[in-house]
Design a protein around this motif. Structure first.
Motif, PDB file in Angstrom:
ATOM      1  N   GLU A   1       0.822  -1.200   0.000  1.00 36.06           N
ATOM      2  CA  GLU A   1       0.000   0.000   0.000  1.00 36.06           C
ATOM      3  C   GLU A   1       0.859   1.254   0.000  1.00 36.06           C
ATOM      4  OE1 GLU A   1      -2.274   0.372   3.608  1.00 36.06           O
ATOM      5  OE2 GLU A   1      -0.510   0.214   4.887  1.00 36.06           O
ATOM      6  N   SER A   2       0.188   2.374  -0.256  1.00 39.69           N
ATOM      7  CA  SER A   2       0.729   3.700   0.018  1.00 39.69           C
ATOM      8  C   SER A   2      -0.336   4.483   0.765  1.00 39.69           C
ATOM      9  CB  SER A   2       1.094   4.427  -1.274  1.00 39.69           C
ATOM     10  OG  SER A   2       1.364   5.797  -1.012  1.00 39.69           O
ATOM     11  N   ARG A   3       0.078   5.149   1.837  1.00 37.04           N
ATOM     12  CA  ARG A   3      -0.802   6.054   2.570  1.00 37.04           C
ATOM     13  C   ARG A   3      -0.329   7.495   2.405  1.00 37.04           C
ATOM     14  NH1 ARG A   3      -1.770   3.018   8.446  1.00 37.04           N
ATOM     15  NH2 ARG A   3      -2.512   1.023   7.599  1.00 37.04           N
ATOM     16  N   ARG A   4       0.448   7.768   1.370  1.00 39.95           N
ATOM     17  CA  ARG A   4       1.240   8.992   1.276  1.00 39.95           C
ATOM     18  C   ARG A   4       0.676  10.032   0.322  1.00 39.95           C
ATOM     19  NH1 ARG A   4       6.658   7.786   3.022  1.00 39.95           N
ATOM     20  NH2 ARG A   4       6.701   5.711   3.921  1.00 39.95           N
ATOM     21  N   SER A   5      -0.473   9.764  -0.286  1.00 43.47           N
ATOM     22  CA  SER A   5      -1.110  10.660  -1.256  1.00 43.47           C
ATOM     23  C   SER A   5      -0.466  10.600  -2.628  1.00 43.47           C
ATOM     24  CB  SER A   5      -1.143  12.123  -0.781  1.00 43.47           C
ATOM     25  OG  SER A   5       0.138  12.738  -0.859  1.00 43.47           O
ATOM     26  N   ASN A   6       0.622   9.851  -2.782  1.00 46.19           N
ATOM     27  CA  ASN A   6       1.163   9.564  -4.108  1.00 46.19           C
ATOM     28  C   ASN A   6       1.377   8.059  -4.218  1.00 46.19           C
ATOM     29  OD1 ASN A   6       3.372   9.269  -2.430  1.00 46.19           O
ATOM     30  ND2 ASN A   6       4.774  10.458  -3.693  1.00 46.19           N
ATOM     31  N   THR A   7       1.803   7.598  -5.373  1.00 44.98           N
ATOM     32  CA  THR A   7       1.967   6.156  -5.575  1.00 44.98           C
ATOM     33  C   THR A   7       2.972   5.583  -4.594  1.00 44.98           C
ATOM     34  OG1 THR A   7       1.691   6.716  -7.912  1.00 44.98           O
ATOM     35  CG2 THR A   7       2.178   4.430  -7.389  1.00 44.98           C
ATOM     36  N   GLY A   8       4.088   6.286  -4.380  1.00 46.19           N
ATOM     37  CA  GLY A   8       5.037   5.909  -3.343  1.00 46.19           C
ATOM     38  C   GLY A   8       6.251   5.173  -3.854  1.00 46.19           C
ATOM     39  N   HIS A   9       7.371   5.352  -3.128  1.00 46.16           N
ATOM     40  CA  HIS A   9       8.622   4.666  -3.436  1.00 46.16           C
ATOM     41  C   HIS A   9       8.675   3.277  -2.813  1.00 46.16           C
ATOM     42  CE1 HIS A   9       9.478   8.986  -3.694  1.00 46.16           C
ATOM     43  NE2 HIS A   9      10.472   8.697  -4.498  1.00 46.16           N
ATOM     44  N   HIS A  10       7.884   3.038  -1.790  1.00 48.90           N
ATOM     45  CA  HIS A  10       8.064   1.861  -0.941  1.00 48.90           C
ATOM     46  C   HIS A  10       7.332   0.638  -1.467  1.00 48.90           C
ATOM     47  CE1 HIS A  10       8.767   5.522   1.347  1.00 48.90           C
ATOM     48  NE2 HIS A  10       9.645   4.829   2.024  1.00 48.90           N
ATOM     49  N   GLN A  11       6.248   0.859  -2.180  1.00 45.69           N
ATOM     50  CA  GLN A  11       5.511  -0.213  -2.847  1.00 45.69           C
ATOM     51  C   GLN A  11       4.986   0.359  -4.159  1.00 45.69           C
ATOM     52  OE1 GLN A  11       5.319  -3.270  -1.553  1.00 45.69           O
ATOM     53  NE2 GLN A  11       5.838  -2.915   0.596  1.00 45.69           N
ATOM     54  N   ASN A  12       4.680  -0.512  -5.109  1.00 45.23           N
ATOM     55  CA  ASN A  12       4.088  -0.069  -6.367  1.00 45.23           C
ATOM     56  C   ASN A  12       2.818  -0.871  -6.609  1.00 45.23           C
ATOM     57  OD1 ASN A  12       3.927  -0.360  -9.610  1.00 45.23           O
ATOM     58  ND2 ASN A  12       4.840   1.594  -9.038  1.00 45.23           N
ATOM     59  N   PRO A  13       1.760  -0.249  -7.163  1.00 48.31           N
ATOM     60  CA  PRO A  13       0.474  -0.947  -7.316  1.00 48.31           C
ATOM     61  C   PRO A  13       0.435  -1.925  -8.491  1.00 48.31           C
ATOM     62  CG  PRO A  13       0.282   1.290  -8.119  1.00 48.31           C
ATOM     63  CD  PRO A  13       1.650   1.177  -7.511  1.00 48.31           C
ATOM     64  N   TRP A  14       1.369  -2.848  -8.479  1.00 44.00           N
ATOM     65  CA  TRP A  14       1.431  -3.955  -9.444  1.00 44.00           C
ATOM     66  C   TRP A  14       1.631  -5.239  -8.645  1.00 44.00           C
ATOM     67  CZ3 TRP A  14       5.333  -7.508  -9.810  1.00 44.00           C
ATOM     68  CH2 TRP A  14       5.265  -8.411 -10.885  1.00 44.00           C
ATOM     69  N   PHE A  15       1.060  -6.354  -9.110  1.00 39.12           N
ATOM     70  CA  PHE A  15       1.249  -7.631  -8.429  1.00 39.12           C
ATOM     71  C   PHE A  15       1.237  -8.764  -9.435  1.00 39.12           C
ATOM     72  CE2 PHE A  15      -3.266  -7.874  -9.051  1.00 39.12           C
ATOM     73  CZ  PHE A  15      -3.528  -9.239  -9.172  1.00 39.12           C
ATOM     74  N   ALA A  16       1.739  -9.913  -9.015  1.00 38.64           N
ATOM     75  CA  ALA A  16       1.604 -11.152  -9.791  1.00 38.64           C
ATOM     76  C   ALA A  16       1.451 -12.310  -8.818  1.00 38.64           C
ATOM     77  CB  ALA A  16       2.806 -11.378 -10.696  1.00 38.64           C
ATOM     78  N   LEU A  17       0.677 -13.306  -9.222  1.00 41.97           N
ATOM     79  CA  LEU A  17       0.481 -14.537  -8.459  1.00 41.97           C
ATOM     80  C   LEU A  17       0.877 -15.728  -9.319  1.00 41.97           C
ATOM     81  CD1 LEU A  17      -3.051 -14.166  -6.789  1.00 41.97           C
ATOM     82  CD2 LEU A  17      -0.859 -14.232  -5.594  1.00 41.97           C
ATOM     83  N   ASP A  18       1.572 -16.670  -8.717  1.00 47.05           N
ATOM     84  CA  ASP A  18       1.790 -17.955  -9.389  1.00 47.05           C
ATOM     85  C   ASP A  18       1.778 -19.037  -8.323  1.00 47.05           C
ATOM     86  OD1 ASP A  18       5.040 -19.081  -9.417  1.00 47.05           O
ATOM     87  OD2 ASP A  18       4.572 -17.193  -8.445  1.00 47.05           O
ATOM     88  N   ARG A  19       1.850 -20.286  -8.762  1.00 49.12           N
ATOM     89  CA  ARG A  19       1.765 -21.400  -7.815  1.00 49.12           C
ATOM     90  C   ARG A  19       3.137 -21.835  -7.321  1.00 49.12           C
ATOM     91  NH1 ARG A  19      -2.708 -23.863 -11.589  1.00 49.12           N
ATOM     92  NH2 ARG A  19      -4.586 -23.067 -10.581  1.00 49.12           N
ATOM     93  N   GLY A  20       4.083 -20.925  -7.347  1.00 43.44           N
ATOM     94  CA  GLY A  20       5.388 -21.181  -6.759  1.00 43.44           C
ATOM     95  C   GLY A  20       6.415 -21.722  -7.706  1.00 43.44           C
ATOM     96  N   ASN A  21       6.036 -22.029  -8.952  1.00 42.42           N
ATOM     97  CA  ASN A  21       7.009 -22.642  -9.855  1.00 42.42           C
ATOM     98  C   ASN A  21       7.032 -22.007 -11.239  1.00 42.42           C
ATOM     99  OD1 ASN A  21       4.547 -23.516 -10.718  1.00 42.42           O
ATOM    100  ND2 ASN A  21       4.956 -25.706 -10.530  1.00 42.42           N
ATOM    101  N   ALA A  22       6.348 -20.890 -11.417  1.00 43.89           N
ATOM    102  CA  ALA A  22       6.399 -20.213 -12.710  1.00 43.89           C
ATOM    103  C   ALA A  22       7.778 -19.585 -12.900  1.00 43.89           C
ATOM    104  CB  ALA A  22       5.318 -19.147 -12.806  1.00 43.89           C
ATOM    105  N   THR A  23       8.214 -19.508 -14.145  1.00 44.27           N
ATOM    106  CA  THR A  23       9.493 -18.905 -14.502  1.00 44.27           C
ATOM    107  C   THR A  23       9.240 -17.754 -15.475  1.00 44.27           C
ATOM    108  OG1 THR A  23       9.853 -20.343 -16.417  1.00 44.27           O
ATOM    109  CG2 THR A  23      10.584 -21.168 -14.268  1.00 44.27           C
ATOM    110  N   GLU A  24      10.308 -17.221 -16.011  1.00 46.45           N
ATOM    111  CA  GLU A  24      10.169 -16.180 -17.016  1.00 46.45           C
ATOM    112  C   GLU A  24       9.434 -16.685 -18.251  1.00 46.45           C
ATOM    113  OE1 GLU A  24      11.156 -12.729 -17.839  1.00 46.45           O
ATOM    114  OE2 GLU A  24      10.756 -12.764 -15.695  1.00 46.45           O
ATOM    115  N   THR A  25       9.605 -17.955 -18.568  1.00 51.41           N
ATOM    116  CA  THR A  25       9.116 -18.467 -19.848  1.00 51.41           C
ATOM    117  C   THR A  25       7.993 -19.487 -19.733  1.00 51.41           C
ATOM    118  OG1 THR A  25      10.847 -20.168 -19.846  1.00 51.41           O
ATOM    119  CG2 THR A  25      11.355 -18.087 -20.942  1.00 51.41           C
TER     120      THR A  25
END
Length: 701
Positions: free
Chosen positions: A195-219
């Protein structure tokens, strides 16, 4: 049809080229999520399953996921909507009231939910980008009752993935100077919040995510991913229920949030885009990149290559003058720079960062004849002219603050906390918006300016809006961002030829919301090329290289070769920020050659498909990034050493994204080889000495 509705089973199925997303109306007239993932062939593949009988301490909604859950009943997971009605009732029961479909290049589905008792309507919007396997979601609340509703949380979407107890959550974390660091953590029962509570997007986290089942790779491997288009305070919650249902909820941060929805009023949430890839993290990134290039970036400049930029900050800091800026511009133009940018210090009594911010007139001592002579000189050298501004801020030592101390965000009776010696103007106020638009409009109307670097160098504190009643002051979190968007939108409409760059002490405002309005971003003030490699890698997971400004500066110049620093910066939109007064003739000549190299390949970097071949964060000797033309006719490969010693022979670099049976000619090789060979046998790359780098062009025969 990408949007299908089966009346008999009250089933909705959204289909893209390779994915499907399904939901249905259950027996309680509630909208229940069924599936999101690889495309299934038959409508019968999507079924509402009976919820088993549970103990009184458990919730059936931990087993069956609602599509957009309001906080009501036996429900303790993360809700999408929380309200208080005028009579004190503090829950919301959402039932399906209808739907409509709008066909087009990006078809839209709108499902209307209504509270079972009160006049609150909730429209769930779904926009389908069929070829990119993406679904964009947002919500519009409408108060159809006769009394105000207090909205305490209004999220943009909840994404549910097939139940599993072994998901891994990938996100981008860090801090100032070390933004966009890639993080991967296993999910267990409970919540993981970024999250960000700072009124801007923030340096500490970014509002992007990904989920996988623990074994996904680049390809390879299934990956679910998403990004939120909001430049204010935000929150994304990844949750695993006790029954291993996995959900990601995101939108405007509900911390200190409140919005009084008057009768007839609407509240629209920011867009939250999600996608699925069966081909790993690399393909997930490329889908988001193509979306940004084709659907997100402002249309006026989306199809234009970004120009090679020079910024004068490190050469002069606040000691700006017409004479010195002109002398630097001469050297920049001789190197092949196409855009010259004057940074902080040109306005007001801005001799340091303690005064002048907010007084947007040209300093008469530094520019006795105004900006026009310098602008004309820059244009005469064949370059565009750009300028730095920080419109959202004010120094207490300024004429603006002395005239309007009430214009800053503050709590009455409390000290006004300064950061970088400045306070934040309240962009939620109409008079403040008009002041900012007016001076920016005059600046751009009175001067032949082609580029604006828009900075924001502090987060919010004391978030008060004293002109409003106490029960409405928390609306500042929404209205501030709306104010920013309105100002930029108006400026873009009035000055469509001007390119805008978003900066916030580096990467504090990087998100899809700002990229709908500004053409590029500044991801970090850290220009150390070796450290920058990790920042740029993290950035590439969510954002396109074309949007990323990357500078060659004098940071680390005493131990990293100039070619290394250039090769690092060439992996985005190239800029130069070093003090050219201190560069030798030999260094200037080398920079001229390297700028020429970049111009020859920038169409691949800025508009090609990005492949992360070797990560700088995996303990390897080298990092490697490849950019491939969409038609696979050419590519460029960057290989950079990330450790001081490279005594051991380097393994081949295995390329990706080429046409297997096409012949390619590779820089430094005598005869062409097939794409299949370059991808299966790899490409030998030799680096001589510590911290060396190579740029290798690959072109079809």
């Amino acid at each position: 049809m990408s949007i299908q509705y089966e009346e008999k089973n009250r089933l909705f199925v959204l289909e893209t080229r390779r994915t499907s997303y399904a939901m249905a109306v259950n027996g309680d007239n509630r909208l229940q999520h069924l599936y999101w993932g690889e495309k299934l062939p038959y409508a019968s593949d999507y079924t509402l399953t009976a919820v088993p009988e549970l103990a009184s301490q458990e919730s059936t909604l931990d087993v069956a996921s609602l599509e957009y859950p309001g906080w009501a009943g036996i429900y303790y997971a993360e809700p999408c909507l929380k309200t208080t009605f005028a009579d004190g009732v503090r829950d919301v029961v959402l039932e399906v009231a209808g739907h409509r479909v709008a066909e087009g290049a990006a078809p839209e589905l709108c499902i209307e939910l209504r509270d079972a008792r009160y006049g609150l309507a909730v429209e769930l919007h779904y926009r389908i980008y069929e070829e990119l396997d993406l679904i964009e979601r947002w919500v519009v609340l409408t108060n159809g009752g006769d009394r105000a509703v207090a909205v305490e949380s209004a999220q943009s979407a909840q994404w549910s993935v097939p139940g599993n107890h072994s998901y891994r959550f990938t996100h981008l974390a860090g801090k100032y100077f070390h933004e966009m660091q890639l993080r991967r953590v296993p999910l267990t029962e409970g919540k993981k919040v970024i999250e960000s509570r700072r009124s801007n997007t923030g340096h500490h986290q970014n509002p992007w995510f990904a989920l996988d089942r623990g074994n996904a790779t680049e390809t390879a491997g299934p990956v679910w991913f998403g990004a939120l288009a909001w430049s204010g305070s935000w929150k994304i919650t990844a949750e695993v229920t006790p029954f291993y249902e996995v959900r990601v909820t995101g939108g405007m941060n509900d911390f200190d949030f409140g919005y009084r929805l008057e009768p007839g009023a609407k509240l629209e949430t920011p867009a939250f885009i999600g996608g699925f890839s069966a081909e790993g993290f690399g393909e997930a990134s490329r889908l988001l990149h193509r979306h940004q290039l084709t659907n997100v970036l402002p249309k006026e400049h989306a199809g234009n290559l970004r120009k090679v930029l020079y910024n004068s900050w490190e050469a002069t800091y606040f000691d700006v003058s017409e004479k010195d800026q002109g002398a630097i511009a001469e050297k920049a133009a001789a190197m092949g720079v196409e855009l010259f940018v004057v940074d902080d210090g040109w306005f007001g009594q801005r001799h340091h960062d303690r005064a002048g911010l907010g007084d947007w007139y040209v300093n008469p001592d530094k520019f006795p004849n105004g900006l026009k002579p310098l602008i004309d000189r820059v244009h005469g050298l064949g370059m565009d002219f750009g300028i730095w501004v920080e419109p959202e801020m004010v120094n207490p030592d300024s004429d603006l603050y002395r005239a309007h101390p009430d214009w800053v965000i503050h709590f009455p009776g409390r000290a006004r906390t300064e950061a970088r010696n400045q306070l934040m103007l309240n962009l939620a106020r109409r008079d403040v918006r008009e002041y900012i638009f007016d001076f920016m409009n005059r600046l751009l109307s009175d001067h032949d300016i082609q580029f604006v670097k828009w900075d924001m160098n502090r987060p919010i504190s004391e978030p008060g809006w004293p002109e409003l009643p106490a029960d409405r002051q928390k609306e500042i979190w929404v209205e501030y961002v709306r104010g920013l968007y309105e100002i930029v939108d108006r400026l873009k409409a009035a000055h469509p030829a001007v390119v805008f760059e978003s900066c916030s002490s580096g990467g504090g405002r990087v998100d899809l919301g700002i990229l709908r309005r500004m053409d590029q971003t500044w991801p970090s003030d850290n220009t150390n090329a070796l450290e920058r490699l990790k920042i740029q890698e993290g950035y590439s997971y969510g954002y396109a290289a074309k949007t990323m400004m990357a500078w060659v500066t004098d940071n680390s110049a005493d131990w990293l070769p100039l070619s290394y620093r250039f090769h690092c910066a060439m992996m985005g939109s190239l800029g130069i920020g070093g003090n050219l007064h201190h560069w030798s003739d030999e260094k200037l000549a080398e920079a001229t050659r390297l700028i020429g190299d970049y111009k020859a390949i920038r169409h691949l970097v800025q508009e090609g498909l990005l492949y992360r071949l070797l990560s700088p964060g995996e303990g390897k000797q080298t990092t490697a990034v490849q950019y491939v033309a969409p038609d696979q006719t050419e590519a460029v490969l960057f290989v950079l050493a990330v450790h001081q010693s490279n005594a051991d022979p380097l393994p081949p670099v295995y390329l990706q994204g080429l046409e297997p049976d096409r012949l390619y000619r590779v820089d430094g090789q005598d005869r062409p080889v097939s794409g299949r060979s370059l991808m299966s046998q790899g490409l030998p790359v030799r680096l001589e000495g510590a911290f060396q780098s190579r740029l290798i062009r690959i072109a079809s025969v």
